[in-house]
Design an enzyme around this catalytic site. Sequence first.
Site, PDB file in Angstrom:
ATOM      1  N   GLU A 189      72.342  16.345 -35.441  1.00 44.20           N
ATOM      2  CA  GLU A 189      72.362  14.927 -35.068  1.00 44.20           C
ATOM      3  C   GLU A 189      71.214  14.744 -34.083  1.00 44.20           C
ATOM      4  OE1 GLU A 189      74.612  12.696 -36.133  1.00 44.20           O
ATOM      5  OE2 GLU A 189      75.820  14.132 -37.231  1.00 44.20           O
ATOM      6  N   CYS A 216      72.712   7.555 -28.700  1.00 42.55           N
ATOM      7  CA  CYS A 216      72.005   7.816 -29.947  1.00 42.55           C
ATOM      8  C   CYS A 216      72.124   6.642 -30.904  1.00 42.55           C
ATOM      9  CB  CYS A 216      72.572   9.064 -30.586  1.00 42.55           C
ATOM     10  SG  CYS A 216      74.360   9.005 -30.722  1.00 42.55           S
TER      11      CYS A 216
END
Length: 632
Positions: free
Chosen positions: A257, A296
Site C-alpha cells: 500500500e 493515504c
Amino acid sequence: MSHTLESYARGAWFTPEDEGAPLADANTGETVARISANGPDVAGMIDYARSVGGPALRALTFHQRAIILKQLAAYLTEHKDEFYALSHRTGATGRDTMVDVDGGFGTLFSFSSKGRRELPNSTVILDGPVEPLSRQGTFVGQHVYTSRPGVAVQINAFNFPVWGMLEKLAPAFLAGMPSIVKPASQTAYLTEAVVRRMVESGLLPEGSLQLLVGTHRGLLDHLGPQDVVGFTGSAATGALLREHPNVVRGGVQLNVEADSLNCSILGPDVGVEDPEFDLFVKQVVTEMTVKAGQKCTAIRRVIVPQSMADAVTEAVSARLSAVVVGAADHDGVRMGPLATLDQRAEVTKAVRALLASADLVHGDLDGVEVVGADAETGAFMSPILLRARPEAAEPHEVEPFGPVSTVIAYEDLAQAVELAARGRGSLVGSVVTHDPDVAREVVLGLAPWHGRILVLDRDDAKESTGHGSPLPMLVHGGPGRAGGGEEMGGVRGVKHHMQRTAIQASPDMRPRSRGTGPPVPDATSARCTRSARTSPSCGSATRSPPRSARSRARTSTTSPSSPVTRSTPTPMRRQPPPTRCSAGSWPTATWWSRSPRGCSSTRLRARCWPTSVWTTCGSSPRSRRARASGCD
Ligand code: NAP
C-alpha cells in the site's frame, strides 16, 4: 527521563542495550520516548511465530479467533484514555484520534463480527460448489482455503500507529497467521503502548503477536513461501521490498500500500446553489485537514469544471481560513501539526515541486498562526491550496503528504476521467453529482484506476462515511502507483492470508464442512437478527425463517453464512442420518426448504444433514427430498 521503546519478542519484552534516539512530541518538540536501532533477534522471532504462534492460533476455529478479536477490542477500549493522550503527542487532534484509535478498535469489532457471521466454526473454508468433473460422477472438485503455516510480517507507516496495525492484524489473526508488527519509528510509542495492553490482556494465544521496534534489518531475509508481508509506506520503500530476493525468487507474498494521488471530481451538473457544491467543498477541506492531510486517502487533486474553478477555489479558501491550527489537545483546534519536523520539510519540498506548474491560492509556506503551541518547535504547517495551470504535470506526479490539494480544471467529463487516470492508480476517488448519467460515466471511467469510489450527493451525504475512510468490509488498496495491493475487504481479506487449493477426488473422499471446534458461546448470539438466525454464528436455529429467506434458500446455490456447501447433483452414496446435531453439521438456511413432506420424524435429521446429501442422491426433486430426509 523518557523510556526507550521495547520490542515484544518470543514471549518477553526486549530492552535494547543503548538508550537510542529521541522521538519528539509533534506539538512541542519535547522527547516522548527513545528508539534504538538495536532490536531483538529477528530470525528467532520468525521461528517463534511459526513454531509457537501459528500452531496455537490454528488450533482455534474461525469463530474462536473472532471472539478473541472482539474481547480484545473491548479490553483496549477500556484503556483508550491512555492511548488518546499519546495520540495527541503524535499531532492527532480529538477528531484524528477517533479515526486512528477508535477506528482501529472498530476494525477489530467488525472483523470479529464478519468472522462469526461469514466463516464457519471450523478451521477450513469450503469455497464454492462442488464441481462435477466426470460423466459418471465418480470424480468431483472442491476448492478449499487452509491456513498457511507461516508468519504475517506487517510493516506500517507513521500516520496511523493504531489503526494501521489493527487493520492488518485482524484478518491475519482470523486466517490463523501469527503477526510480527513493525511500526514506523516516528510514532512507534503509541503502537508500543497498545501492544503492551494487548499482551497484558492475556487474550492472545502465545506467539500470535510480536512487536519489532526501531529496526527492519534482515526482516525479509528469513522469510519463505508460506509467509506474507503487508507493507504500508512510501513508494520508494515499497520498491525496495519488491526487489528483495525472497520476494523475487523466494515466494514471499508481498502486499504493498504505497502513495496515492487521490482525486475528487465535481460533476458538470452542479452549480453553486446546489447542495452538492457545499458537500464537495466541505469534503475537500475535511480531507485536507484531518490528520493534517497525512492520510493515504486524502484528496490531493480537486478536479472541477473549468466554469466552476474560481467558485470552488474561493469557497475552499474561505473554509480553510476558518480552520484553527494548533496543539492537538487544545480546545477548538481543527488541525494539529504534522508528525515530525522532517515530515514538514518533506511536504514543503513537495509543494515547491508542485509550484512548477501551479499557483499558490491559499496558505503560506513560510509560517502559520497556531494556538496553544509554538509554530516553529512544533511541526505545524499552514493548509495549502494550489491552482494548476493548463497542462500541469506535477499534480499528477508529486505526493505532498500533508494539508495540500491542487485544483485542476476540466473541459468535459471525458477529460475529467483522463485527468484522474493520470494519477496512475489511486486508493480512492470520489464524484460529487446528483446526475445518474454523470455518476455512471465517471464511475466506469475511474473504476479500473481505483480501489474504492464514493458517489456523493444530497441523498447519501448524511449517512456517507466520507471519501477518506477505508472500511473493514470494503477493499482498501489500489492499482498501479497505489501499490497494487488489497487489504481488508471483509472475509476476502482473511482469505488473502490463506491458501486456496482445488481438491479433486471421488464424492465420498472430497472435503466436507465439519466444524472442528465446539460452538463458541457468545453474548452476541442473543442479538441475532431474524435473517441471521440460521447462521452458524447464531447457535441453533429453532424457528422458521421468513418466507423470503425460504425462497432465497431455494434459489441460491450456496449459503454464504453456512459452512455447508451445496453441490450440483452427482450420484453418491447416501449417508446414515445423524441422530442429533453435532458441531460438524450446522443448521443452514437451506434445510428449511428441504424438510420432506409427510415425513414427520425427520425434522431433526433434515436439519442436521449436510445439504450436499440431499442434492446428490436422487434425480427428481421429490425423491431427492425424500432420500435426504432418510424416509425413502
Ligand atoms: P516509509 O518511510 O516508506 O516507511 C514505512 C515503513 O517501512 C516504516 O515502518 C519503516 O520503518 C519501514 N521501512 C523503511 N525502510 C525499510 C526497509 N528497507 N525494509 C523494511 N521496512 C522498511 O513511509 P512513511 O514515511 O512511514 O509513510 C509515508 C508514506 O506512506 C506516504 O508516501 C504515504 O502515501 C504512504 N502511506 C500509504 C498508505 C496506504 O494505505 N496506501 C497509508 C499510509 C501511508 P522505519 O520508520 O523504522 O524506517
